[in-house]
Design an enzyme around this catalytic site. Sequence first.
Site, PDB file in Angstrom:
ATOM      1  N   ARG A 133       0.844  -1.185   0.000  1.00 17.70           N
ATOM      2  CA  ARG A 133       0.000   0.000   0.000  1.00 17.70           C
ATOM      3  C   ARG A 133       0.887   1.245   0.000  1.00 17.70           C
ATOM      4  O   ARG A 133       2.049   1.198   0.392  1.00 17.70           O
ATOM      5  CB  ARG A 133      -0.896   0.031   1.234  1.00 17.70           C
ATOM      6  CG  ARG A 133      -1.829  -1.168   1.369  1.00 17.70           C
ATOM      7  CD  ARG A 133      -2.604  -1.087   2.672  1.00 17.70           C
ATOM      8  NE  ARG A 133      -3.552  -2.182   2.817  1.00 17.70           N
ATOM      9  CZ  ARG A 133      -3.288  -3.334   3.446  1.00 17.70           C
ATOM     10  NH1 ARG A 133      -2.091  -3.523   3.985  1.00 17.70           N
ATOM     11  NH2 ARG A 133      -4.208  -4.277   3.542  1.00 17.70           N
ATOM     12  N   LYS A 151      -1.963  -2.714   7.893  1.00 18.83           N
ATOM     13  CA  LYS A 151      -3.148  -2.231   8.610  1.00 18.83           C
ATOM     14  C   LYS A 151      -3.340  -3.023   9.898  1.00 18.83           C
ATOM     15  O   LYS A 151      -3.104  -4.223   9.947  1.00 18.83           O
ATOM     16  CB  LYS A 151      -4.390  -2.389   7.734  1.00 18.83           C
ATOM     17  CG  LYS A 151      -4.522  -1.329   6.649  1.00 18.83           C
ATOM     18  CD  LYS A 151      -5.852  -1.468   5.944  1.00 18.83           C
ATOM     19  CE  LYS A 151      -6.066  -0.357   4.932  1.00 18.83           C
ATOM     20  NZ  LYS A 151      -7.374  -0.480   4.245  1.00 18.83           N
ATOM     21  N   HIS A 168      -2.259   2.286  -5.864  1.00 23.91           N
ATOM     22  CA  HIS A 168      -3.197   1.194  -5.623  1.00 23.91           C
ATOM     23  C   HIS A 168      -3.483   0.400  -6.895  1.00 23.91           C
ATOM     24  O   HIS A 168      -3.760  -0.805  -6.828  1.00 23.91           O
ATOM     25  CB  HIS A 168      -4.498   1.735  -5.028  1.00 23.91           C
ATOM     26  CG  HIS A 168      -5.001   0.902  -3.887  1.00 23.91           C
ATOM     27  ND1 HIS A 168      -4.297   0.749  -2.706  1.00 23.91           N
ATOM     28  CD2 HIS A 168      -6.121   0.156  -3.752  1.00 23.91           C
ATOM     29  CE1 HIS A 168      -4.975  -0.047  -1.898  1.00 23.91           C
ATOM     30  NE2 HIS A 168      -6.078  -0.434  -2.505  1.00 23.91           N
ATOM     31  N   ARG A 190      -0.883  -2.135  -7.118  1.00 20.98           N
ATOM     32  CA  ARG A 190      -1.204  -3.210  -6.163  1.00 20.98           C
ATOM     33  C   ARG A 190      -2.259  -4.144  -6.767  1.00 20.98           C
ATOM     34  O   ARG A 190      -2.129  -5.368  -6.713  1.00 20.98           O
ATOM     35  CB  ARG A 190      -1.707  -2.567  -4.868  1.00 20.98           C
ATOM     36  CG  ARG A 190      -2.197  -3.527  -3.795  1.00 20.98           C
ATOM     37  CD  ARG A 190      -2.527  -2.696  -2.557  1.00 20.98           C
ATOM     38  NE  ARG A 190      -3.368  -3.392  -1.592  1.00 20.98           N
ATOM     39  CZ  ARG A 190      -2.916  -4.187  -0.626  1.00 20.98           C
ATOM     40  NH1 ARG A 190      -1.628  -4.422  -0.521  1.00 20.98           N
ATOM     41  NH2 ARG A 190      -3.755  -4.746   0.226  1.00 20.98           N
ATOM     42  N   HIS A 231      -4.428  -8.673   3.385  1.00 20.93           N
ATOM     43  CA  HIS A 231      -5.868  -8.564   3.602  1.00 20.93           C
ATOM     44  C   HIS A 231      -6.252  -9.281   4.892  1.00 20.93           C
ATOM     45  O   HIS A 231      -5.700 -10.324   5.220  1.00 20.93           O
ATOM     46  CB  HIS A 231      -6.639  -9.185   2.437  1.00 20.93           C
ATOM     47  CG  HIS A 231      -6.652  -8.335   1.214  1.00 20.93           C
ATOM     48  ND1 HIS A 231      -6.900  -8.837  -0.047  1.00 20.93           N
ATOM     49  CD2 HIS A 231      -6.462  -7.002   1.043  1.00 20.93           C
ATOM     50  CE1 HIS A 231      -6.846  -7.863  -0.933  1.00 20.93           C
ATOM     51  NE2 HIS A 231      -6.582  -6.743  -0.296  1.00 20.93           N
ATOM     52  N   TYR A 267     -10.588 -10.062  -6.960  1.00 21.70           N
ATOM     53  CA  TYR A 267      -9.704 -10.197  -8.113  1.00 21.70           C
ATOM     54  C   TYR A 267     -10.086 -11.364  -9.016  1.00 21.70           C
ATOM     55  O   TYR A 267      -9.684 -11.416 -10.172  1.00 21.70           O
ATOM     56  CB  TYR A 267      -8.248 -10.331  -7.647  1.00 21.70           C
ATOM     57  CG  TYR A 267      -7.772  -9.105  -6.920  1.00 21.70           C
ATOM     58  CD1 TYR A 267      -7.552  -7.915  -7.601  1.00 21.70           C
ATOM     59  CD2 TYR A 267      -7.587  -9.124  -5.538  1.00 21.70           C
ATOM     60  CE1 TYR A 267      -7.156  -6.777  -6.928  1.00 21.70           C
ATOM     61  CE2 TYR A 267      -7.188  -7.982  -4.865  1.00 21.70           C
ATOM     62  CZ  TYR A 267      -6.975  -6.814  -5.560  1.00 21.70           C
ATOM     63  OH  TYR A 267      -6.592  -5.686  -4.899  1.00 21.70           O
TER      64      TYR A 267
END
Length: 315
Positions: free
Chosen positions: A157, A181, A253, A256, A279, A288
């Site tokens: 990210r 995250k 992004h 990514r 994730h 995806y």
Amino acid sequence: MKEEFLQYISAERRYSPRTCAIYREVLDAFYHYAYPQDDVLTVQQELDALTFSSIRGFVAFSMDDGLSSRTVNLRLSALSSYCSWLVRRSLLSSNPVRRIARPRESRRLPEFFSELALEHFFDSKGLDGSGKASGKMTLHEYRNAVMLLVLYATGMRRSEIVSLRRSDFDPSRRVFTVLGKGDKMREIPVPVSVCQEILLYLDRIRKEFPDVRKDGRFFLTDGGQPVYPELVNEAVHEELDGVEGFTGRKSPHVLRHSLATHLLNNGADLNSIKEILGHSSLAATQVYTHNSFEQLKNTYLTAHPRAKKGGNNEN
């Protein structure tokens, strides 16, 4: 109460600065809608505004203002978190947001660049670990090129690229250790040629800025300071604008998204992609598969004999 909540999600829940800023914008917008004439609100005013009818009116106002369903739902999620926090503190009897019907979102497939376009781009820059790129580019050009290479090779990210440190790269194991995250650590493997280019880049940084600490930030500005989010955006635009094969949105992004889509198209399993991207759930990674299906469908329709003949039964 609003300020206490924002302090709570920042200090205790450890939400990212960007997420905290979004929550603040949402709460400011809601209270401005509820009390357009008042700049300073009492605690009782803040609580009184949180009713089913007021929040539903805020939703209607937001949609009339041209905001997308996705943005409106984001606003509702922020308000719901705020109301749930107030309920836990016994300041609201229930969460009124839970009774609000959320607008339906149209599914947006992640944008991505083609493998061929990216391959041509990195080849044109000479980013193959041979030293050609480092020898012919200015520091500004080389930093930008390597930044895009790392963004695509690792799927990091933008915030992770900004906070990345040189000590996060282990050349002996060929991995980056990334704090993502929710303070979740993960390791990302790096291809050999990319590792070689990274080592060349780090050697260039040491020569250009000999006084910078060894565990300092990985990417630096032209003046030797840590990069910032806007600079990462600018680097992607500067490198890809006007280059053949790169249409649509150009952002960190999208690089990514490109890695995730290409990994899936080349046989990687969803769980592996989930771990690389950091994730929290497989559901976030499954989007995806839609890109992969669309590519498969286009290939099928292009190659199928009946498709070539417009669906006729001619021989």
